[in-house]
Structures are given as structure tokens and as C-alpha cells.
Motif scaffolding. Structure first.
Motif, PDB file in Angstrom:
ATOM      1  N   PHE A 199       0.739  -1.260  -0.036  1.00 25.67           N
ATOM      2  CA  PHE A 199      -0.119   0.032  -0.121  1.00 25.67           C
ATOM      3  C   PHE A 199       0.870   1.316  -0.057  1.00 25.67           C
ATOM      4  N   CYS A 200       0.249   2.284  -0.563  1.00 30.74           N
ATOM      5  CA  CYS A 200       1.070   3.639  -0.778  1.00 30.74           C
ATOM      6  C   CYS A 200       1.412   4.213   0.587  1.00 30.74           C
ATOM      7  N   VAL A 201       2.426   4.484   0.921  1.00 32.11           N
ATOM      8  CA  VAL A 201       3.021   4.881   2.317  1.00 32.11           C
ATOM      9  C   VAL A 201       2.159   6.256   2.888  1.00 32.11           C
ATOM     10  N   GLY A 202       2.001   7.222   1.562  1.00 28.24           N
ATOM     11  CA  GLY A 202       1.395   8.439   2.019  1.00 28.24           C
ATOM     12  C   GLY A 202      -0.041   8.290   2.500  1.00 28.24           C
ATOM     13  N   ASP A 203      -0.720   7.171   2.139  1.00 30.21           N
ATOM     14  CA  ASP A 203      -2.108   6.838   2.431  1.00 30.21           C
ATOM     15  C   ASP A 203      -2.490   5.886   3.584  1.00 30.21           C
ATOM     16  N   ARG A 226      10.888   7.311   0.719  1.00 28.41           N
ATOM     17  CA  ARG A 226      11.962   7.791   0.317  1.00 28.41           C
ATOM     18  C   ARG A 226      12.533   8.889   1.551  1.00 28.41           C
ATOM     19  N   THR A 227      11.619   9.264   2.493  1.00 26.12           N
ATOM     20  CA  THR A 227      12.186  10.249   3.571  1.00 26.12           C
ATOM     21  C   THR A 227      12.095   9.640   4.954  1.00 26.12           C
ATOM     22  N   GLN A 228      12.630  10.203   5.682  1.00 25.98           N
ATOM     23  CA  GLN A 228      12.435   9.878   7.151  1.00 25.98           C
ATOM     24  C   GLN A 228      11.130  10.209   7.652  1.00 25.98           C
ATOM     25  N   LYS A 229      10.371  11.002   7.265  1.00 21.83           N
ATOM     26  CA  LYS A 229       8.755  11.082   7.446  1.00 21.83           C
ATOM     27  C   LYS A 229       8.146   9.753   7.047  1.00 21.83           C
ATOM     28  N   ASP A 230       8.418   9.276   5.808  1.00 24.74           N
ATOM     29  CA  ASP A 230       8.116   7.963   5.246  1.00 24.74           C
ATOM     30  C   ASP A 230       8.367   6.879   6.152  1.00 24.74           C
ATOM     31  N   ARG A 231       9.826   6.849   6.512  1.00 26.88           N
ATOM     32  CA  ARG A 231      10.102   5.671   7.193  1.00 26.88           C
ATOM     33  C   ARG A 231       9.570   5.515   8.481  1.00 26.88           C
ATOM     34  N   ALA A 232       9.174   6.613   9.154  1.00 26.00           N
ATOM     35  CA  ALA A 232       8.425   6.573  10.676  1.00 26.00           C
ATOM     36  C   ALA A 232       6.848   6.057  10.194  1.00 26.00           C
ATOM     37  N   ARG A 233       6.377   6.622   9.308  1.00 25.52           N
ATOM     38  CA  ARG A 233       5.061   6.080   9.113  1.00 25.52           C
ATOM     39  C   ARG A 233       4.890   4.482   8.569  1.00 25.52           C
ATOM     40  N   ALA A 234       5.942   4.263   7.908  1.00 26.78           N
ATOM     41  CA  ALA A 234       6.259   2.749   7.526  1.00 26.78           C
ATOM     42  C   ALA A 234       6.435   1.689   8.709  1.00 26.78           C
ATOM     43  N   GLU A 235       7.323   2.391   9.487  1.00 28.40           N
ATOM     44  CA  GLU A 235       7.642   1.567  10.864  1.00 28.40           C
ATOM     45  C   GLU A 235       6.372   1.253  11.734  1.00 28.40           C
ATOM     46  N   ARG A 236       5.394   2.437  11.712  1.00 22.84           N
ATOM     47  CA  ARG A 236       4.332   2.279  12.664  1.00 22.84           C
ATOM     48  C   ARG A 236       3.101   1.413  12.108  1.00 22.84           C
TER      49      ARG A 236
END
Length: 251
Positions: A199-203, A226-236
């Protein structure tokens, strides 16, 4: 079949470990070899040639990345093999060549491209090529029909659905609002029966992805980180990331 642990065990290099500034283009032999050497899982895309061959390429047309122009689907595999990527020595790979390159060294996640027109030739050909492969292999698609077909054609291949929430990009203009709702909320689940979601990380998060993870124990991959913000969202909100533009540490 339970979703294997290897699917989420390591970060997944989006279209291989590519960097155009260094002359390594996405979905090429060089990008996939670099990802495998680094120990990452590899995500690639497959398109169908005019003569029914599965080719490793993302776009519908050749214009963005190669020295040629026009639709991929209008050229034979031999013609596509002769096309060169700009500013590199790489040419387009057949899916069979990719499997020989990876040879089970790292997990491989393959996205089957679709025009949502009921054409199942690509999934049939990909399943045929993959049949003798002994490595860790998963296939996924935005099109639930291809995922459902894969369950019948190759039940031993791990299958997943690729999705996003809104389908607002111009590439999705051919889909009706109703179809976008079905896709974005994974309402096709009883028919497609995926073993993982990408699934799209931004969603993230969504009700559908949380139900998949929490109620059905179906892992969620997320793209493209691609970004640290993306990584934090992915980890959660996800179980593993499909990344690009940096090199995450392997645990």
C-alpha cells in the motif's frame, strides 16, 4: 498457504538499487545486481511484449528511460532487448534473465502491470516462467483479476495486491469512481484473496490495511519510502518498506 516470513524480513529495493546520477537505472540488471549484492530484497515490474514475453520494465512507453519511443506492447522481446537505456550499458531484461541473475540469493517481489482490460497473458507467462524457479518469489498487481488468476495458475507463488487510497494520478483516469473505491478499500478481497498487501505509504493508515494486519494476519508492505517521515509511517503502520534513494541498515 501462510505468508512466509521472508517477505517482510528485509527492506525491499524499489525497482532495484538504482541511482540515475551514478548511471544505474531502475529495473535494470545493474540495479538488481546491486540490490542483491547489498542483501536487500528486490521489487521489479513486468510488462508484456508484442509477442507475449514478460519483460522487466515499469512504464507503458519507452520514452522516459530509453533511447527509443512508443509503447512497450508494440515491440517484440527481441526488439525490446535491442533498446538501450539512456547513458548506460544496460538493456531491458526478460523475466527469465532476472530469475537467473537473482538465482534465489535474495527475495524477489514482482509487480505485474495491467491495463484493467481482462488480459491475463502477462500473469500466465510470468507464472509459466517462474514454475521451475526455486527461490523466494512473490508476485503482486494493482489489478485484482491478475491476483485471482495467479491463485489458480500458480498457487505456490506468494501473491499480493498493490493499492493506494485515492487513485488521483492521471494514469488512473480510465478507472471509474466506483472501481477506485473498490480498489482503494480492498473490497475485492473475497475474489482476489491476496496473501499480502502493498500500500502507498502516504495513504497509511487505512481501515482496510489495519483490518488486513490485525484481523487477518496479512502483512502490509508499503511503497515508496523515500524520506524519514515515510520511514516513521512505515515503521508504525506496515510490516516492511519498499524503499528508494537511500540504503537502510539490515538487521
Amino acid at each position: 498457504m501462510m505468508t512466509p516470513e521472508w517477505l517482510t524480513a528485509r527492506p525491499i529495493a524499489h525497482r532495484g538499487l538504482h541511482d540515475a546520477a551514478d548511471g544505474v537505472v531502475e529495473n535494470t540488471l545493474s540495479a538488481c545486481a546491486a540490490a542483491a549484492a547489498a542483501g536487500y530484497a528486490i521489487e521489479v515490474d513486468l510488462q508484456l511484449s508484442a509477442d507475449g514475453e514478460a519483460m522487466v520494465f515499469h512504464d507503458d512507453t519507452l520514452d522516459r528511460l530509453t533511447e527509443a519511443t512508443g509503447p512497450v506492447a508494440e515491440r517484440t522481446a527481441a526488439e525490446l532487448k535491442a533498446v538501450r537505456y539512456r547513458a548506460t550499458d544496460d538493456g531491458m531484461m526478460r523475466f527469465s534473465e532476472l530469475l537467473s541473475l537473482v538465482s534465489g540469493h535474495v527475495p524477489l517481489i514482482v509487480e505485474l502491470k495491467s491495463r484493467f482490460d481482462g488480459d491475463l497473458r502477462l500473469v500466465r507467462r510470468a507464472a509459466e516462467i517462474a514454475a521451475p524457479y526455486g527461490g523466494r518469489l512473490a508476485m503482486m498487481s494493482f489489478d485484482p483479476a491478475l491476483v485471482a488468476a495467479l491463485r489458480t495458475l500458480a498457487p505456490g507463488i506468494v501473491r499480493g495486491i498493490t493499492a493506494e487510497r485515492h487513485y488521483a494520478d492521471p494514469e488512473w483516469t480510465g478507472l471509474s469512481a466506483m472501481r477506485k473505491q473498490v480498489l482503494g478499500n480492498l473490497l475485492h478481497w473475497p475474489a482476489s484473496r491476496p496473501q499480502f498487501v502493498a500500500f502507498c505509504v502516504g495513504d497509511l493508515p487505512t481501515v482496510a490495511t489495519e483490518l488486513a494486519r490485525r484481523a487477518l494476519a496479512v502483512p502490509v508492505l508499503t511503497w515508496t519510502v523515500r524520506t524519514q517521515k515515510d520511514r516513521a509511517r512505515a515503521e508504525r503502520w506496515a510490516d516492511q518498506m519498499i524503499f528508494e534513494g537511500f540504503r537502510p541498515k539490515l538487521t
